[in-house]
Each structure stands twice: as C-alpha cells, then as structure tokens.
Design an enzyme around this catalytic site. Structure first.
Site, short mmCIF file in Angstrom:
data_model
loop_
_atom_site.label_atom_id
_atom_site.label_comp_id
_atom_site.label_asym_id
_atom_site.label_seq_id
_atom_site.Cartn_x
_atom_site.Cartn_y
_atom_site.Cartn_z
N HIS A 126 60.32 83.15 4.96
CA HIS A 126 61.32 82.12 5.23
C HIS A 126 61.62 81.96 6.71
O HIS A 126 62.63 81.39 7.09
CB HIS A 126 62.61 82.43 4.44
CG HIS A 126 62.40 82.37 2.95
ND1 HIS A 126 63.22 83.03 2.06
CD2 HIS A 126 61.46 81.74 2.20
CE1 HIS A 126 62.80 82.80 0.83
NE2 HIS A 126 61.74 82.04 0.89
N CYS A 134 59.68 73.19 17.26
CA CYS A 134 59.64 71.75 17.04
C CYS A 134 59.04 71.49 15.66
O CYS A 134 58.02 72.09 15.30
CB CYS A 134 58.80 71.09 18.12
SG CYS A 134 58.43 69.35 17.79
N SER A 201 67.39 88.92 -5.01
CA SER A 201 67.79 88.48 -6.35
C SER A 201 66.62 87.90 -7.13
O SER A 201 66.73 87.66 -8.33
CB SER A 201 68.91 87.45 -6.25
OG SER A 201 68.50 86.36 -5.43
N ILE A 243 71.72 99.97 -1.33
CA ILE A 243 70.38 100.16 -0.74
C ILE A 243 70.38 101.25 0.31
O ILE A 243 69.46 102.09 0.35
CB ILE A 243 69.88 98.83 -0.16
CG1 ILE A 243 69.61 97.84 -1.30
CG2 ILE A 243 68.63 99.03 0.70
CD1 ILE A 243 69.38 96.42 -0.84
#
Length: 253
Positions: A126, A134, A201, A243
């Site tokens: 991601h 740009c 998730s 975690i």
C-alpha cells in the site's frame, strides 16, 4: 488452532519458528499501534474520524487534494515520533538471522526499514507515506518540498516535470495495486514454509488473498491479531493477544 493463552501461544510459535527454514511475515496496522500510529478501523482509528478520499476524487478535485495533504501534514508529529516496536524488532531479528528473506506489509509508515530491514526487502503493498510521487510521470518528491509548496501557494502541488497532481506515495481506494510488489509478494508466499500474519484484519483485498496463497502452497499459517479474522479457521495457529507481548520474547533472538 486458537491458542488458549499467551504463554502457550508463544511456546507454540517458538517451536514453529525454530522448525521453519523460510519465514515470510505479513504485517498490518496492528503492529504499529505500539509505536503510536493509530490503525484505521477500530474505535478512534483514522477512518472513524475522517472518510477516506478515493483516488478518483483526489485526481478530479483540487479541494480533495488539499484536504488529503492537510490530513497528512496533521500526522507529521505522529510519524516523526514513531519508533519500531517490539513486533518490528522481533521480525528484524529473524531477518538478520537469515530466517526471513523479505517482509510483506500493508503499512505505510517505514518502520520496518527503521527496524533494520533493507528497503528492497520490504514489500509495500500500500505504498509509503514518508515521501510523495507524481501520479502522472511517477517522479519522486520529498515531503519538505510539498510543505513549502503548500505554504507558499496555499494548495496542493503539481509535478514540476509533467504538471500532474502529486500525492503521498501510498495506494488509495480505487488506485491500482503496485504490480511488481504484488508479484513479489505472491512469489514469497509460494516459497516459504511459515507465513506469519501480524496485526492485519485481512479484509482489504487483493492483499488479503496472499496468506491464503501461502497456505494453499503448503506453508504453515500463523495469525497474530487482537480480533478474529475471516482466515482464522484455516490457520495452524491463532494468537489473539497483544502483538508486542507476543513477539517480545523473540526480540534479539
């Protein structure tokens, strides 16, 4: 198998790590909450306070681009103060020990690199929020340049090379996933014997399909997340605990 308590889960995880030759971690926002970076979906998360701005909207409207950059600048102090947590450091220790060839992450915070992973061994599905690109020619722009432009002009910048909009180097809703990163992540999933899902998730697709690919390719699947996921039933081990506490014993090992 869902671990009945933290201790038994950590012991079982330790056995699986010791017996694995190639481990591939897959991390989500949950691993970075210990570092002070809020996640997206839980109460108080980023998306409960601000509606995500889809890519199409960012491209089409100057006010959307301005708002997107205002939100990013509002997070400056949070990202600047964040340091790798116990989860990041534990995975970096496995990487340095030669157990982990690369890490797949949905996170955009650069904390895996800060923990000791080489940039080329962090597969960012991601993107990364610590710099900008740009959307036309792909030219990289540093955030300081964007801030100076915004303060001077009062609106979000356009590229000095091609005049197209500049956004953080992250993947927004509706934006195409990075082809090379998805291909590499799939290759890693198909060629490991232990796949660790940590703090995700597993509801954002197509990234959420990668753990399933690892399982289908013969890897053992471990899911470490506070909340249940839709893939718990196919996992070999599920640990629903903090975690940092879960992976803390593996820091420096």
């Amino acid at each position: 198998m869902i671990a009945p308590d933290l201790r038994s889960g950590v012991e079982r995880l330790g056995d699986m790590i010791a017996g694995a030759s190639v481990i591939v971690p897959f991390t989500g926002a949950g691993i970075s909450t210990e570092s002070g970076i809020p996640d997206f979906r839980s109460p108080g998360g980023l998306w409960t306070r601000n509606r995500p701005i889809p890519f199409e909207e960012f491209v089409a409207r100057q006010d959307a681009r301005d708002e997107a950059w205002r939100r990013r600048f509002a997070m400056d102090d949070t990202f600047a103060a964040a340091q790798p947590g116990r989860g990041h450091r534990a995975l970096a220790a496995l990487y340095k020990a030669g157990k982990v060839p690369a890490i797949i992450t949905q996170n955009i915070d650069n904390l895996h690199q800060a923990s000791g992973f080489a940039a080329g061994d962090v597969v960012e599905l991601h993107g990364n929020t610590t710099y900008a690109r740009c959307i036309g020619c792909g030219k990289r722009h540093e955030l300081d340049w964007v801030r100076q432009w915004f303060r001077r002009a009062g609106h979000a910048p356009h590229c000095t090379a091609c005049d197209e909009p500049v956004k953080t180097a992250t993947i927004s809703f509706g934006q195409a996933m990075p082809v090379d990163e998805m291909r590499y992540a799939s290759q890693l999933a198909q060629n490991c014997d232990l796949f660790l899902v940590i703090g995700s998730s597993l509801v954002v697709w197509p990234a959420a399909g990668i753990p399933m690919l690892a399982k289908e390719s013969g890897a053992k699947l471990v899911i470490i997340n506070n909340e249940p996921t839709e893939q718990d039933e196919i996992a070999d081990l599920v640990i629903r605990h903090d975690i940092g506490e879960t992976l803390g014993p593996f820091v420096g090992n």
